[in-house]
Design an enzyme around this catalytic site. Sequence first.
Site, short mmCIF file in Angstrom:
data_model
loop_
_atom_site.label_atom_id
_atom_site.label_comp_id
_atom_site.label_asym_id
_atom_site.label_seq_id
_atom_site.Cartn_x
_atom_site.Cartn_y
_atom_site.Cartn_z
CG ASP A 81 1.03 -5.16 -8.71
OD1 ASP A 81 -0.09 -4.66 -8.95
OD2 ASP A 81 1.25 -5.90 -7.73
CD GLN A 82 6.22 1.41 -11.74
OE1 GLN A 82 5.50 1.86 -10.86
NE2 GLN A 82 7.23 2.09 -12.25
#
Length: 334
Positions: free
Chosen positions: A139-140
Site C-alpha cells: 500500500d502507498q
Amino acid sequence: MTSYYPPITYIIPEAEDGWLLKTILFRRMHVSRKLQSRLKLTEQGITLNGQRVYISVHVQAGDVVEIRMEKETSEDILPQPIPFEIIYEDEHILIVNKEAGIIVHPTHGHYTGTLANGVVDYWLKKEETFRFRAVHRLDQETTGVLAIAKNPYVHQHISEQMIDNRVDKKYLALVHGTPNPEQGEIDGPIDRDPEEPHRRIVTIDGYPSLTKYTVLESWGKGSLVQLKLETGRTHQIRVHMTSIGCPLIGDKLYRHSVYREIEGTVDPILADEAFLDSLAESAQGIVRLDQSMPRQALHAFELSFEHPVTHEMMTFQAPLPGDMKELQRRLDSR
C-alpha cells in the site's frame, strides 16, 4: 540485431537422459508455457548445446540447455530522480526498502512520483535495460521490503512461489489494544464492502484469507504485533486486525469502532484540544494515538523466497522506520 539478457543455463543429469526438452523446460527450469511461446519466437530464445532446436527433441545427459530473454524497457514509465533505498541487487532481482507515501507503480492519476519512476531512472543512469516488474505490492502508506524482477522468467518464478505459499512475508504493526489471545491466527474471508467498494470487510461469502500473528510487546493501549500472511488479499492485515478490535494505529480507512460513536462531528484526526477534551477518556487515548501517526503503522520487515536462478533461499529485512519507532517510544512512555 536482437539483444538478450545473460542466459539461464541447465545441464542435463544422468537421471533425465532421454527426456523431452519441453519437459525439462517446464518441470526442471520452471519455464511457463506462456514464456516458452515467447522464447520460441526469438533466434536464441531456447538453445540446446548452442543450437536452436524444437522443444519436442529428446535430450541426453550432459547436454546444455539455455534460455535467453530479449532485453526490455519500461517505455511507458517516465524516468524521475526519486531516491530509494536498495537492500540487495543482482542481475536478476532488485530488493528495495519502500518509504511511506510512495506508490509502487504508475496508476490512473499517478503517472509520476512513483517508485517505478525512480527505479527506471536509476537503471537508465547505470545504462542498464530492464522493464519494471514489481513481484508484489505494498500500500502507498506501508513501508518495507519490496521485490522487483528484472525479467519475465524471474517474475513468473517468484509469482509461482507466492501462489504455492512458498514465499514468507512478515510484517510489523502497531495496533490499538492487545489481541486476545496474544498469539493466534485470523481466519476470516475477505471481500469488498458492498456499501463502500474501496473498502474490504470480513464476510462469510468472501475469499479465504488467513493471517498469523504474535504480540511482541504490549502497553495496554497499544501493541507491537508481528504478522505473517498465508494469503495475499487486498488490505488483508488492516481488515483482519480491525475485525478483532485491534485496528492499526493511524489507519484512516479502517478505524477503531470508537469513531462510530462520534460520527457526524468534525474529523477527530483533525480535531482541536477542546473537542478531544469532550470525549470519554478511552476515546481520547485512541484518537490521540491516531493523531500521532500520519499513516497506518504497518511495515513489511521480512521477505524470504528461493532465488529463481541460483535456487538459494534468500531472506531480506528492513528495519522499523523512524515514525513507527517514535510511536513505539510514545507508547512505551505511557
